[in-house]
Motif scaffolding. Structure first.
Motif, PDB file in Angstrom:
ATOM      1  N   LEU A  52      49.809  45.096  -7.233  1.00 35.55           N
ATOM      2  CA  LEU A  52      48.396  44.535  -6.770  1.00 35.55           C
ATOM      3  C   LEU A  52      48.307  43.234  -6.012  1.00 35.55           C
ATOM      4  O   LEU A  52      47.092  43.636  -4.652  1.00 35.55           O
ATOM      5  CB  LEU A  52      47.533  44.420  -7.785  1.00 35.55           C
ATOM      6  CG  LEU A  52      47.357  46.226  -8.390  1.00 35.55           C
ATOM      7  CD1 LEU A  52      47.086  45.703 -10.129  1.00 35.55           C
ATOM      8  CD2 LEU A  52      46.141  46.725  -7.491  1.00 35.55           C
ATOM      9  N   ASP A  53      49.035  42.700  -6.628  1.00 35.86           N
ATOM     10  CA  ASP A  53      48.914  41.288  -5.468  1.00 35.86           C
ATOM     11  C   ASP A  53      48.866  41.553  -4.421  1.00 35.86           C
ATOM     12  O   ASP A  53      48.344  40.692  -3.101  1.00 35.86           O
ATOM     13  CB  ASP A  53      50.493  40.300  -5.623  1.00 35.86           C
ATOM     14  CG  ASP A  53      50.251  39.700  -7.023  1.00 35.86           C
ATOM     15  OD1 ASP A  53      49.100  39.765  -8.030  1.00 35.86           O
ATOM     16  OD2 ASP A  53      51.437  39.464  -8.075  1.00 35.86           O
ATOM     17  N   ILE A  56      45.445  42.492  -3.492  1.00 31.99           N
ATOM     18  CA  ILE A  56      43.928  41.591  -4.157  1.00 31.99           C
ATOM     19  C   ILE A  56      44.843  40.410  -4.830  1.00 31.99           C
ATOM     20  O   ILE A  56      45.209  40.966  -6.091  1.00 31.99           O
ATOM     21  CB  ILE A  56      43.812  42.163  -5.941  1.00 31.99           C
ATOM     22  CG1 ILE A  56      43.214  43.812  -4.750  1.00 31.99           C
ATOM     23  CG2 ILE A  56      42.424  41.346  -6.267  1.00 31.99           C
ATOM     24  CD1 ILE A  56      42.876  44.716  -6.078  1.00 31.99           C
ATOM     25  N   LYS A  59      44.412  36.952  -9.232  1.00 32.20           N
ATOM     26  CA  LYS A  59      43.949  37.257 -10.577  1.00 32.20           C
ATOM     27  C   LYS A  59      43.274  37.896 -10.878  1.00 32.20           C
ATOM     28  O   LYS A  59      43.005  38.711 -11.795  1.00 32.20           O
ATOM     29  CB  LYS A  59      45.379  36.723 -11.871  1.00 32.20           C
ATOM     30  CG  LYS A  59      47.279  36.425 -11.180  1.00 32.20           C
ATOM     31  CD  LYS A  59      47.769  38.012 -11.528  1.00 32.20           C
ATOM     32  CE  LYS A  59      49.022  37.919 -11.227  1.00 32.20           C
ATOM     33  NZ  LYS A  59      49.681  39.039 -11.231  1.00 32.20           N
ATOM     34  N   GLN A  62      42.034  40.891  -9.641  1.00 32.55           N
ATOM     35  CA  GLN A  62      42.187  42.260 -10.442  1.00 32.55           C
ATOM     36  C   GLN A  62      41.590  42.424 -11.576  1.00 32.55           C
ATOM     37  O   GLN A  62      41.372  43.845 -12.271  1.00 32.55           O
ATOM     38  CB  GLN A  62      43.643  42.113 -10.327  1.00 32.55           C
ATOM     39  CG  GLN A  62      44.596  41.735  -8.979  1.00 32.55           C
ATOM     40  CD  GLN A  62      46.062  41.730  -9.890  1.00 32.55           C
ATOM     41  OE1 GLN A  62      46.598  41.888 -10.574  1.00 32.55           O
ATOM     42  NE2 GLN A  62      46.436  41.003  -8.178  1.00 32.55           N
ATOM     43  N   ARG A  63      41.709  41.540 -12.759  1.00 34.55           N
ATOM     44  CA  ARG A  63      41.164  41.254 -14.139  1.00 34.55           C
ATOM     45  C   ARG A  63      39.639  41.742 -14.569  1.00 34.55           C
ATOM     46  O   ARG A  63      39.533  43.018 -14.676  1.00 34.55           O
ATOM     47  CB  ARG A  63      41.421  39.722 -14.572  1.00 34.55           C
ATOM     48  CG  ARG A  63      42.875  39.627 -15.221  1.00 34.55           C
ATOM     49  CD  ARG A  63      42.907  38.899 -15.989  1.00 34.55           C
ATOM     50  NE  ARG A  63      42.715  37.501 -15.767  1.00 34.55           N
ATOM     51  CZ  ARG A  63      43.035  36.096 -15.448  1.00 34.55           C
ATOM     52  NH1 ARG A  63      44.214  37.009 -15.306  1.00 34.55           N
ATOM     53  NH2 ARG A  63      42.371  35.409 -15.405  1.00 34.55           N
ATOM     54  N   ARG A  70      40.417  48.223  -8.189  1.00 33.03           N
ATOM     55  CA  ARG A  70      41.289  48.430  -7.494  1.00 33.03           C
ATOM     56  C   ARG A  70      41.646  49.317  -6.557  1.00 33.03           C
ATOM     57  O   ARG A  70      42.398  48.740  -5.530  1.00 33.03           O
ATOM     58  CB  ARG A  70      42.325  47.548  -9.087  1.00 33.03           C
ATOM     59  CG  ARG A  70      41.772  46.840  -9.565  1.00 33.03           C
ATOM     60  CD  ARG A  70      42.726  46.806 -10.805  1.00 33.03           C
ATOM     61  NE  ARG A  70      42.822  47.388 -11.848  1.00 33.03           N
ATOM     62  CZ  ARG A  70      42.645  47.928 -12.802  1.00 33.03           C
ATOM     63  NH1 ARG A  70      41.689  46.435 -13.528  1.00 33.03           N
ATOM     64  NH2 ARG A  70      42.751  48.090 -13.840  1.00 33.03           N
ATOM     65  N   TYR A  74      42.498  47.981  -2.886  1.00 32.91           N
ATOM     66  CA  TYR A  74      43.978  48.240  -2.100  1.00 32.91           C
ATOM     67  C   TYR A  74      43.590  48.963  -1.220  1.00 32.91           C
ATOM     68  O   TYR A  74      43.846  48.366  -0.095  1.00 32.91           O
ATOM     69  CB  TYR A  74      44.337  48.789  -3.552  1.00 32.91           C
ATOM     70  CG  TYR A  74      45.855  48.113  -2.976  1.00 32.91           C
ATOM     71  CD1 TYR A  74      46.868  46.553  -3.889  1.00 32.91           C
ATOM     72  CD2 TYR A  74      46.600  49.059  -2.065  1.00 32.91           C
ATOM     73  CE1 TYR A  74      48.063  47.439  -3.097  1.00 32.91           C
ATOM     74  CE2 TYR A  74      48.001  48.988  -2.057  1.00 32.91           C
ATOM     75  CZ  TYR A  74      48.539  47.645  -2.584  1.00 32.91           C
ATOM     76  OH  TYR A  74      50.015  47.715  -2.273  1.00 32.91           O
TER      77      TYR A  74
END
Length: 377
Positions: A52-53, A56, A59, A62-63, A70, A74
């Motif tokens: 994901l990094d 996105i 963090k 993402q959370r 997500r 992406y």
């Protein structure tokens, strides 16, 4: 009407990430990835693991997203990269967004506690009101909004043009494509990000589809072979996004188009026997498709409508190759049409077709069709 082209594709599914992985999945010998254990007796096509990094980077972003968000963010990032638009802030400022997606995640533990309690409560109505007021997460209703997919794409990738979001199962994806194409063709905008996302790994969604009798529960077979055995679809997690652009804008940016969008059409029938057959005949004529066009079908495998679509395609494109999106990525509901169109564009960009038609026949209501062609020099 201006020429509309596709300049970027972003694909994430059980088949993998990116265009090449999905082209490989269309070729003979591909074995679809399934999870047959978690939701037995029903299988799902789970999304491939993602870093994901890469799309996105924060963090915290993402959370705060749920899986369907997500996946959508992406895939949108992949499409923007492919269209060489990710680093162009001025272009993204006016880039419109058309997103089709279902509702977000349920709080399954809350649902289970509440349903169990209602059965035992002496005053079920009062018990339910108390639980909804005291135990329901304040953010649950907000988290269910399709707008959050578009909102997170805007936050993470900086797409700041007017957004338009769609709900309504398969037809929402058709309408996202249809309206985006119409706006660009009629000179209302130059560029748009269009797509959808879905998360199949949800007990609540599977329960609803199973209750309607729409899920396939036997060993894996092609969507075309399921109607004879009762019919049904296998849900898939994934996302597909496309960058649609006026040909003149793409030329000015020096971006090579992948395919041209030659026509988009949609209908909604009452689904009496023969309705899908007649609708697809009309749509085929409306978009001007030829008998040699490759077909990327969003067929679900549901009995009746899938049989009618197969018969129509055999009549209208008897010698053309026919690919079933459901056999590759599973059935992605709102993202079904964007997936089919993206796969059709990938085939044209790879030189494996000069013309392609993507179909979308909903498991319940709604029919759509998109014609793509190779881009003229």
């Amino acid at each position: 009407m201006r020429d509309v082209v596709i300049t970027g594709l972003g694909l994430v599914s059980s088949a993998g990430e990116g265009v090449e992985a999905h082209l490989d999945a269309l070729r003979p010998g591909f074995s679809p990835r399934l999870d047959t254990e978690r939701f037995a007796p029903y299988a799902i096509h789970p999304a491939a693991a993602l870093d994901l990094d890469r799309q996105i980077p924060k963090k915290i972003d993402q959370r705060q997203m749920e899986p369907w968000q997500r996946l959508g963010v992406y895939a949108a990032g992949l499409a923007l990269d492919a269209a060489k638009a990710k680093q162009d802030a001025a272009l993204k400022d006016r880039m419109q967004m058309f997103v089709a997606a279902g509702r977000g995640e349920r709080d399954n533990s809350f649902d289970e506690r509440t349903l169990s309690g209602v059965l035992q409560a002496s005053e079920p109505g009062r018990f339910l009101n108390e639980r909804l007021l005291s135990d329901l997460r304040p953010t649950l209703s907000l988290a269910q909004l399709t707008n959050l997919v578009a909102g997170n794409i805007s936050i993470v990738h900086g797409v700041a043009g007017a957004p338009l979001t769609f709900m309504g199962e398969e037809q929402s994806g058709v309408d996202a494509l249809r309206i985006a194409h119409a706006r660009i063709a009629s000179d209302q905008t130059d560029i748009a990000l269009v797509g959808g996302s879905a998360n199949a790994e949800r007990a609540d969604v599977l329960m609803v589809c199973a209750a309607g009798g729409f899920l396939w529960s036997g060993p894996f077979v092609s969507v075309w072979d399921r109607p004879a055995r009762g019919g049904g679809f296998i849900l898939g997690s994934g996302a597909a996004f496309l960058v649609l652009e006026a040909r003149a804008r793409a030329d000015a940016r020096g971006v090579k188009p992948l395919a041209a969008v030659a026509g988009v059409a949609a209908e909604r029938t009452r689904r009496q026997p023969g309705d899908v057959d007649a609708s697809l005949q009309r749509l085929w004529r409306a978009i001007g498709a030829g008998s040699e066009a490759a077909v990327v079908s969003g067929a679900t495998g549901v009995k009746g409508v899938t049989d009618e679509e197969r018969a129509v395609l055999a009549e209208l494109a008897p010698r053309a190759p026919v690919y079933a999106t459901g056999d590759v990525v599973g059935h992605t509901m709102e993202a079904q049409a964007p997936f089919s169109v993206a796969l059709a564009a990938a085939l044209i960009a790879a030189g494996e077709a000069r013309e392609a038609v993507a179909t979308s026949v909903g498991h319940w209501r709604g029919e759509g069709m998109v014609r793509l062609t190779a881009v003229r020099s």
